[in-house]
Design a protein around this motif. Structure first.
Motif, PDB file in Angstrom:
ATOM      1  N   ALA A 196       0.827  -1.207   0.000  1.00 16.95           N
ATOM      2  CA  ALA A 196       0.000   0.000   0.000  1.00 16.95           C
ATOM      3  C   ALA A 196       0.861   1.256   0.000  1.00 16.95           C
ATOM      4  CB  ALA A 196      -0.918  -0.005   1.215  1.00 16.95           C
ATOM      5  N   VAL A 197       1.922   1.250   0.786  1.00 12.35           N
ATOM      6  CA  VAL A 197       2.832   2.402   0.839  1.00 12.35           C
ATOM      7  C   VAL A 197       3.530   2.580  -0.503  1.00 12.35           C
ATOM      8  CG1 VAL A 197       4.990   3.234   1.850  1.00 12.35           C
ATOM      9  CG2 VAL A 197       3.187   2.346   3.334  1.00 12.35           C
ATOM     10  N   ARG A 198       3.976   1.464  -1.084  1.00 12.02           N
ATOM     11  CA  ARG A 198       4.672   1.531  -2.377  1.00 12.02           C
ATOM     12  C   ARG A 198       3.762   2.091  -3.477  1.00 12.02           C
ATOM     13  NH1 ARG A 198       6.758  -3.384  -2.641  1.00 12.02           N
ATOM     14  NH2 ARG A 198       8.980  -2.924  -2.631  1.00 12.02           N
ATOM     15  N   SER A 199       2.495   1.715  -3.426  1.00 17.55           N
ATOM     16  CA  SER A 199       1.559   2.167  -4.467  1.00 17.55           C
ATOM     17  C   SER A 199       1.106   3.612  -4.280  1.00 17.55           C
ATOM     18  CB  SER A 199       0.324   1.255  -4.479  1.00 17.55           C
ATOM     19  OG  SER A 199      -0.467   1.460  -3.301  1.00 17.55           O
ATOM     20  N   GLY A 200       1.339   4.172  -3.083  1.00 17.92           N
ATOM     21  CA  GLY A 200       0.919   5.539  -2.815  1.00 17.92           C
ATOM     22  C   GLY A 200      -0.540   5.664  -2.441  1.00 17.92           C
ATOM     23  N   ASP A 201      -1.188   4.545  -2.140  1.00 17.49           N
ATOM     24  CA  ASP A 201      -2.609   4.531  -1.781  1.00 17.49           C
ATOM     25  C   ASP A 201      -2.743   4.782  -0.273  1.00 17.49           C
ATOM     26  OD1 ASP A 201      -5.273   3.900  -1.179  1.00 17.49           O
ATOM     27  OD2 ASP A 201      -5.371   2.384  -2.761  1.00 17.49           O
ATOM     28  N   VAL A 202      -3.076   6.022   0.084  1.00 18.88           N
ATOM     29  CA  VAL A 202      -3.133   6.423   1.496  1.00 18.88           C
ATOM     30  C   VAL A 202      -4.200   5.638   2.258  1.00 18.88           C
ATOM     31  CG1 VAL A 202      -3.638   8.315   3.086  1.00 18.88           C
ATOM     32  CG2 VAL A 202      -2.225   8.726   1.076  1.00 18.88           C
ATOM     33  N   LEU A 203      -5.407   5.563   1.690  1.00 19.11           N
ATOM     34  CA  LEU A 203      -6.501   4.878   2.381  1.00 19.11           C
ATOM     35  C   LEU A 203      -6.192   3.400   2.594  1.00 19.11           C
ATOM     36  CD1 LEU A 203      -9.642   6.493   0.703  1.00 19.11           C
ATOM     37  CD2 LEU A 203      -8.617   7.020   2.928  1.00 19.11           C
ATOM     38  N   ARG A 204      -5.603   2.788   1.594  1.00 17.50           N
ATOM     39  CA  ARG A 204      -5.237   1.365   1.704  1.00 17.50           C
ATOM     40  C   ARG A 204      -4.159   1.182   2.772  1.00 17.50           C
ATOM     41  NH1 ARG A 204      -2.113  -2.015  -3.035  1.00 17.50           N
ATOM     42  NH2 ARG A 204      -1.899  -4.003  -1.905  1.00 17.50           N
ATOM     43  N   ALA A 205      -3.207   2.101   2.817  1.00 16.06           N
ATOM     44  CA  ALA A 205      -2.137   2.014   3.807  1.00 16.06           C
ATOM     45  C   ALA A 205      -2.687   2.154   5.224  1.00 16.06           C
ATOM     46  CB  ALA A 205      -1.084   3.088   3.545  1.00 16.06           C
ATOM     47  N   GLU A 206      -3.587   3.126   5.416  1.00 13.20           N
ATOM     48  CA  GLU A 206      -4.191   3.314   6.736  1.00 13.20           C
ATOM     49  C   GLU A 206      -4.994   2.080   7.147  1.00 13.20           C
ATOM     50  OE1 GLU A 206      -6.427   6.885   6.296  1.00 13.20           O
ATOM     51  OE2 GLU A 206      -4.726   8.204   6.786  1.00 13.20           O
ATOM     52  N   GLN A 207      -5.733   1.502   6.203  1.00 12.60           N
ATOM     53  CA  GLN A 207      -6.523   0.310   6.493  1.00 12.60           C
ATOM     54  C   GLN A 207      -5.609  -0.863   6.847  1.00 12.60           C
ATOM     55  OE1 GLN A 207      -9.746  -0.124   6.945  1.00 12.60           O
ATOM     56  NE2 GLN A 207      -9.356  -2.283   7.421  1.00 12.60           N
ATOM     57  N   ALA A 208      -4.476  -0.975   6.157  1.00  8.72           N
ATOM     58  CA  ALA A 208      -3.542  -2.069   6.428  1.00  8.72           C
ATOM     59  C   ALA A 208      -2.954  -1.950   7.838  1.00  8.72           C
ATOM     60  CB  ALA A 208      -2.421  -2.057   5.392  1.00  8.72           C
ATOM     61  N   ILE A 209      -2.640  -0.727   8.242  1.00 11.92           N
ATOM     62  CA  ILE A 209      -2.110  -0.512   9.596  1.00 11.92           C
ATOM     63  C   ILE A 209      -3.176  -0.849  10.630  1.00 11.92           C
ATOM     64  CG2 ILE A 209      -1.552   1.324  11.249  1.00 11.92           C
ATOM     65  CD1 ILE A 209       0.877   0.555   9.827  1.00 11.92           C
ATOM     66  N   ARG A 210      -4.411  -0.414  10.382  1.00 13.59           N
ATOM     67  CA  ARG A 210      -5.499  -0.694  11.338  1.00 13.59           C
ATOM     68  C   ARG A 210      -5.745  -2.200  11.463  1.00 13.59           C
ATOM     69  NH1 ARG A 210      -8.107   3.859   8.723  1.00 13.59           N
ATOM     70  NH2 ARG A 210      -7.942   5.699  10.063  1.00 13.59           N
ATOM     71  N   GLU A 211      -5.687  -2.900  10.324  1.00 10.63           N
ATOM     72  CA  GLU A 211      -5.897  -4.343  10.365  1.00 10.63           C
ATOM     73  C   GLU A 211      -4.791  -5.017  11.171  1.00 10.63           C
ATOM     74  OE1 GLU A 211      -6.055  -8.289   7.459  1.00 10.63           O
ATOM     75  OE2 GLU A 211      -5.936  -6.282   6.569  1.00 10.63           O
ATOM     76  N   HIS A 212      -3.569  -4.572  10.968  1.00 17.54           N
ATOM     77  CA  HIS A 212      -2.423  -5.138  11.685  1.00 17.54           C
ATOM     78  C   HIS A 212      -2.594  -4.958  13.184  1.00 17.54           C
ATOM     79  CE1 HIS A 212       1.564  -6.323  12.750  1.00 17.54           C
ATOM     80  NE2 HIS A 212       1.990  -5.101  13.005  1.00 17.54           N
ATOM     81  N   PHE A 213      -2.924  -3.745  13.599  1.00 16.80           N
ATOM     82  CA  PHE A 213      -3.089  -3.485  15.029  1.00 16.80           C
ATOM     83  C   PHE A 213      -4.360  -4.130  15.573  1.00 16.80           C
ATOM     84  CE2 PHE A 213       0.161  -0.259  14.330  1.00 16.80           C
ATOM     85  CZ  PHE A 213       0.901  -0.388  15.491  1.00 16.80           C
ATOM     86  N   GLY A 214      -5.375  -4.257  14.723  1.00 19.52           N
ATOM     87  CA  GLY A 214      -6.593  -4.926  15.165  1.00 19.52           C
ATOM     88  C   GLY A 214      -6.328  -6.373  15.527  1.00 19.52           C
ATOM     89  N   ASN A 215      -5.454  -7.012  14.769  1.00 18.34           N
ATOM     90  CA  ASN A 215      -5.081  -8.395  15.049  1.00 18.34           C
ATOM     91  C   ASN A 215      -4.355  -8.492  16.394  1.00 18.34           C
ATOM     92  OD1 ASN A 215      -4.549 -11.234  14.337  1.00 18.34           O
ATOM     93  ND2 ASN A 215      -2.428 -10.563  14.135  1.00 18.34           N
TER      94      ASN A 215
END
Length: 228
Positions: A196-215
């Protein structure tokens, strides 16, 4: 009185622009400069040493300390452990604090991580995958991923603060939490963050971080505090 002397010594360091390791005035010089007793100077210096602001080298003198966040790490760790044994959700609180910091930062990184750091992050995920195949992802590999991810921001203080949160959380987690995690999930989530960071997709990156911490939050929440 003691706190006032501490503040005056801190002001002296700032006004003289003294770097870490620089020599401070001797005790007699501080007594004359501040107009206070030897005991008052020593009490103030001991308190400042506990904060990492000065370093007392017996037989050599007093120097400007490293001014690191180590005292904050110790205080944060102790507070979390003590709260846990009182039946509070202090570990979850600490996790939420770290999550808020990283979620707030990830938007600044999307599409802006240097190619050299991206290559290093790819290598770290490959290492995670090898470790996962052997049973578990090493905490140091996970730590290196997050440190490398935010390194490009060039903020040394930020790096120290993130390390402080990491140290405190993982010290407590090692002592208090024994909930198995799926290493394949850990690898997948870190790969998603990087993609997500590599692609520059901010919303996807934020969602990925939230999913990681949610786990992580789910695993921490499943562990009830134990009696002291």
């Amino acid at each position: 009185m003691a706190s006032d002397i501490q503040e005056r010594i801190k002001k002296l360091i700032i006004d003289r622009r003294l770097p870490s390791g620089a020599s401070l005035p001797t005790e007699p010089e501080l007594m004359a400069l501040l107009g206070v007793s030897r005991n008052s100077v020593r009490e103030a210096l001991k308190a400042l040493q506990a904060m990492g602001i000065v370093e007392i080298r017996h037989g050599f003198g007093t120097y400007v300390g490293p001014m690191s966040v180590a005292p904050m790490i110790e205080g944060l760790t102790f507070r979390t452990v003590a709260g846990h044994y009182r039946g509070e959700d202090s570990l979850l609180q600490l996790l939420e604090l770290r999550e808020a910091v990283e979620t707030g930062l990830i938007a600044r990184l999307a599409g802006r991580v240097p190619a050299s750091d991206l290559a290093e992050l790819d290598a770290l995920i490959e290492r995670m995958e090898r470790e996962a195949a052997e049973g578990s992802v090493a905490a140091e590999t996970d730590r290196a991923f997050h440190a490398t991810l935010y390194r490009g921001l060039g903020n040394l203080l930020l790096g120290e603060v993130l390390e402080a949160f990491w140290d405190a959380f993982h010290k407590v987690r090692t002592d208090l939490v024994d909930v198995p995690q799926d290493p394949k999930v850990t690898c997948r989530q870190h790969r998603e963050i990087l993609d997500a960071v590599r692609s520059g997709d901010v919303l996807r990156a934020e969602q990925a971080i939230r999913e990681h911490f949610g786990n992580i939050r789910t695993r921490v929440a499943s562990t009830a505090p134990t009696d002291a």
